[in-house]
Design an enzyme around this catalytic site. Structure first.
Site, PDB file in Angstrom:
ATOM      1  N   GLU A  33    -113.825  68.998 -10.555  1.00  0.00           N
ATOM      2  CA  GLU A  33    -113.751  68.598  -9.141  1.00  0.00           C
ATOM      3  C   GLU A  33    -113.418  69.793  -8.258  1.00  0.00           C
ATOM      4  O   GLU A  33    -112.553  70.599  -8.599  1.00  0.00           O
ATOM      5  CB  GLU A  33    -112.666  67.521  -8.991  1.00  0.00           C
ATOM      6  N   HIS A  34    -114.124  69.911  -7.136  1.00  0.00           N
ATOM      7  CA  HIS A  34    -113.957  71.039  -6.212  1.00  0.00           C
ATOM      8  C   HIS A  34    -114.275  72.367  -6.911  1.00  0.00           C
ATOM      9  O   HIS A  34    -113.738  73.415  -6.542  1.00  0.00           O
ATOM     10  CB  HIS A  34    -112.551  71.060  -5.599  1.00  0.00           C
ATOM     11  N   ASP A  36    -117.710  72.985  -7.642  1.00  0.00           N
ATOM     12  CA  ASP A  36    -119.133  73.314  -7.393  1.00  0.00           C
ATOM     13  C   ASP A  36    -119.279  74.411  -6.339  1.00  0.00           C
ATOM     14  O   ASP A  36    -120.055  75.344  -6.508  1.00  0.00           O
ATOM     15  CB  ASP A  36    -119.997  72.066  -7.112  1.00  0.00           C
ATOM     16  N   SER A  67    -132.121  50.334   7.589  1.00  0.00           N
ATOM     17  CA  SER A  67    -131.264  50.145   6.415  1.00  0.00           C
ATOM     18  C   SER A  67    -130.631  48.771   6.434  1.00  0.00           C
ATOM     19  O   SER A  67    -130.016  48.370   7.433  1.00  0.00           O
ATOM     20  CB  SER A  67    -130.160  51.205   6.386  1.00  0.00           C
ATOM     21  N   SER A 128    -124.231  58.955   0.154  1.00  0.00           N
ATOM     22  CA  SER A 128    -124.991  59.871   1.024  1.00  0.00           C
ATOM     23  C   SER A 128    -126.016  60.662   0.208  1.00  0.00           C
ATOM     24  O   SER A 128    -127.164  60.825   0.641  1.00  0.00           O
ATOM     25  CB  SER A 128    -124.053  60.817   1.784  1.00  0.00           C
ATOM     26  N   ASP A 172    -123.388  66.496  -6.014  1.00  0.00           N
ATOM     27  CA  ASP A 172    -123.766  65.090  -5.824  1.00  0.00           C
ATOM     28  C   ASP A 172    -125.283  64.914  -5.843  1.00  0.00           C
ATOM     29  O   ASP A 172    -125.808  63.994  -6.471  1.00  0.00           O
ATOM     30  CB  ASP A 172    -123.212  64.573  -4.496  1.00  0.00           C
TER      31      ASP A 172
HETATM   32  P1  ADP Z   1    -120.083  58.675   0.151  1.00  0.00           P
HETATM   33  O1  ADP Z   1    -121.204  59.625  -0.051  1.00  0.00           O
HETATM   34  O2  ADP Z   1    -118.890  58.990  -0.666  1.00  0.00           O
HETATM   35  O3  ADP Z   1    -120.480  57.239   0.003  1.00  0.00           O
HETATM   36  P2  ADP Z   1    -120.161  59.810   2.787  1.00  0.00           P
HETATM   37  O4  ADP Z   1    -119.239  59.728   3.957  1.00  0.00           O
HETATM   38  O5  ADP Z   1    -120.494  61.151   2.248  1.00  0.00           O
HETATM   39  O6  ADP Z   1    -119.564  58.850   1.651  1.00  0.00           O
HETATM   40  O7  ADP Z   1    -121.538  59.115   3.164  1.00  0.00           O
HETATM   41  C1  ADP Z   1    -121.542  57.837   3.744  1.00  0.00           C
HETATM   42  C2  ADP Z   1    -122.517  57.831   4.885  1.00  0.00           C
HETATM   43  O8  ADP Z   1    -123.876  57.936   4.375  1.00  0.00           O
HETATM   44  C3  ADP Z   1    -122.512  56.537   5.663  1.00  0.00           C
HETATM   45  O9  ADP Z   1    -121.534  56.572   6.683  1.00  0.00           O
HETATM   46  C4  ADP Z   1    -123.912  56.487   6.233  1.00  0.00           C
HETATM   47  O10 ADP Z   1    -124.038  57.323   7.348  1.00  0.00           O
HETATM   48  C5  ADP Z   1    -124.740  57.100   5.107  1.00  0.00           C
HETATM   49  N1  ADP Z   1    -125.258  56.078   4.174  1.00  0.00           N
HETATM   50  C6  ADP Z   1    -124.987  55.961   2.859  1.00  0.00           C
HETATM   51  N2  ADP Z   1    -125.662  54.929   2.303  1.00  0.00           N
HETATM   52  C7  ADP Z   1    -126.386  54.361   3.298  1.00  0.00           C
HETATM   53  C8  ADP Z   1    -127.321  53.266   3.354  1.00  0.00           C
HETATM   54  N3  ADP Z   1    -127.625  52.525   2.292  1.00  0.00           N
HETATM   55  N4  ADP Z   1    -127.901  53.003   4.562  1.00  0.00           N
HETATM   56  C9  ADP Z   1    -127.602  53.754   5.639  1.00  0.00           C
HETATM   57  N5  ADP Z   1    -126.744  54.786   5.625  1.00  0.00           N
HETATM   58  C10 ADP Z   1    -126.138  55.101   4.488  1.00  0.00           C
HETATM   59 MG    MG Z   2    -121.154  61.739   0.371  1.00  0.00          MG
END
Ligand code: ADP
Ligand code: MG
Length: 378
Positions: A33-34, A36, A67, A128, A172
């Site tokens: 972790e941390h 990369d 979405s 994300s 990721d």
């Molecule tokens: P993680 O990657 O840990 O889930 P992040 O903050 O990096 O958290 O990413 C989350 C963001 O990615 C959400 O706030 C949104 O903007 C986007 N996101 C992720 N999945 C979706 C989805 N299925 N539909 C729309 N946006 C999404």
């Molecule tokens: Mg993310």
């Protein structure tokens, strides 16, 4: 072919049939972790949870995004107006991918895209990256752009760095693009060398629980940049290209040479964590899977005490799991909330699950096994 519900949802939104459907998974990081963004080692595996994209091309220079996870309807963007920082909201992730593909000279045009997802959003399980990788795979395959998976992951990282403005490493996206069923992915981030390491929990009578704390502390984003900058400063003071270049047996001398406690703590975490990745791989290769537990727990202590990216909720989950007989437990992902993983024998799994639920009632728990990387569905 009969339309799936997912394709029907696309038709409902865009009034026509999609040309295809793709899926990309979220991930958990087993260890590393941390590391990369310090050119080091990581070891994620893909979750069975995916983000799906149903896509049809457009030839009018417009990108339309929808979405099922969001309530803002169809987001419509013009390709010639895409620019770093210019797209608000969730649409910036897919827009970033399209912009980065085009900046790299790939002949990718407009599209209608409908997403749905079983990856918890914002839970530290990389929704994300799943969103970006599903988008990149769909657009490159539809436009017959032949990108190796690691290249595709690097392109998604660039999209997140340059367009979304988040200084993330490449773990990721690589996990989502390159993982394979039944394996954890050992990635040497500097060399971009990969090895699929068999990680069969059931055969060993083991379970791996993912525990989403459902908290995300607000300072997470700014803290990430400061941690990254601190690691770079420590490496520069030590005359090294990256903390990856500090060997474990040179750690004490390096710590003595660093001028302040914060840089010493960051350095100690990165160096010991890279070592833990190597030790976990050696144990997995030797068929001694239960013995990785203490290494996971040591990784958590290092993230909590040295890197200081844990939080009370993650510590509660880890402590409750260990007190009930888990073999090991740690936070996974960037920290300040998000998820933890718990390695447990099948016979202790119920007791551990109950103890975690009592310690943090809001937590969402599920057992998991390594799933497949990104793929075309239809
Ligand atoms: P993680 O990657 O840990 O889930 P992040 O903050 O990096 O958290 O990413 C989350 C963001 O990615 C959400 O706030 C949104 O903007 C986007 N996101 C992720 N999945 C979706 C989805 N299925 N539909 C729309 N946006 C999404
Ligand atoms: Mg993310």
């Amino acid at each position: 072919m009969t339309e799936t519900l997912f394709e029907i949802a696309f038709r409902h939104v865009f009034g026509r049939a999609p040309e295809g459907a793709w899926a990309a998974p979220g991930r958990v990081n087993l260890i590393g972790e941390h590391t990369d963004y310090n050119d080091g080692y990581v070891m994620p595996f893909a979750l069975p949870h995916t983000t799906r994209a149903a896509v049809a091309r457009r030839d009018d220079g417009i990108l339309r995004l929808h979405s099922a996870a969001m309530d803002d309807g169809v987001v419509e963007l013009r390709l010639d107006e895409l620019a770093p920082g210019a797209t608000p909201g969730w649409a910036r992730y897919p827009a970033a991918v399209l912009w980065t593909l085009r900046e790299a000279g790939h002949p990718v045009g407009g599209a209608d895209i409908h997403y749905d997802s079983t990856v918890p959003v914002g839970g530290g399980l990389s929704s994300s990256a799943a969103l970006q990788v599903a988008t990149a795979l769909a657009l490159t395959e539809l436009h017959e752009v032949d990108l190796p998976r690691q290249e595709l992951a690097l392109l998604c990282q660039r999209a997140e760095n340059d367009y979304v403005g988040a200084p993330v490493g490449v773990m990721d996206q690589t996990a989502s693009a390159c993982c394979t069923q039944g394996h954890a992915l050992h990635l040497d981030v500097r060399a971009l060398a990969q090895r699929q390491v068999p990680f069969d929990l059931a055969a060993e009578g083991l379970r791996l629980l993912v525990v989403d704390t459902r908290v995300k502390h607000a300072h997470a984003d700014g803290a990430y940049g400061r941690l990254r900058a601190g690691c770079e400063e420590a490496a520069a003071l030590l005359g090294l290209p990256a903390l990856r270049d500090l060997p474990h047996d040179g750690l004490d001398a390096a710590l003595a040479a660093l001028p302040d406690d914060r840089l010493r703590r960051l350095t100690r975490h990165v160096v010991t964590e890279n070592r833990r990745v190597q030790d976990v791989i050696a144990l997995l290769d030797a068929g001694r899977t239960p013995e990785i537990g203490p290494l996971l727990t040591a990784g958590h202590a290092s993230l909590r005490d040295d890197f200081r990216v844990s939080c009370p909720e993650l510590d509660l989950v880890v402590d409750a799991a260990l007190a009930t007989g888990a073999l090991g437990a740690r936070m996974t992902g960037g920290g300040f909330g998000g998820s933890a993983i718990v390695l447990v024998t099948e016979s202790a799994a119920d007791a551990v699950t109950t103890a975690i639920a009592a310690a943090l009632p809001q937590a969402r728990q599920f057992p998991t096994t390594p799933g497949a990387g990104a793929r075309r569905l239809r």
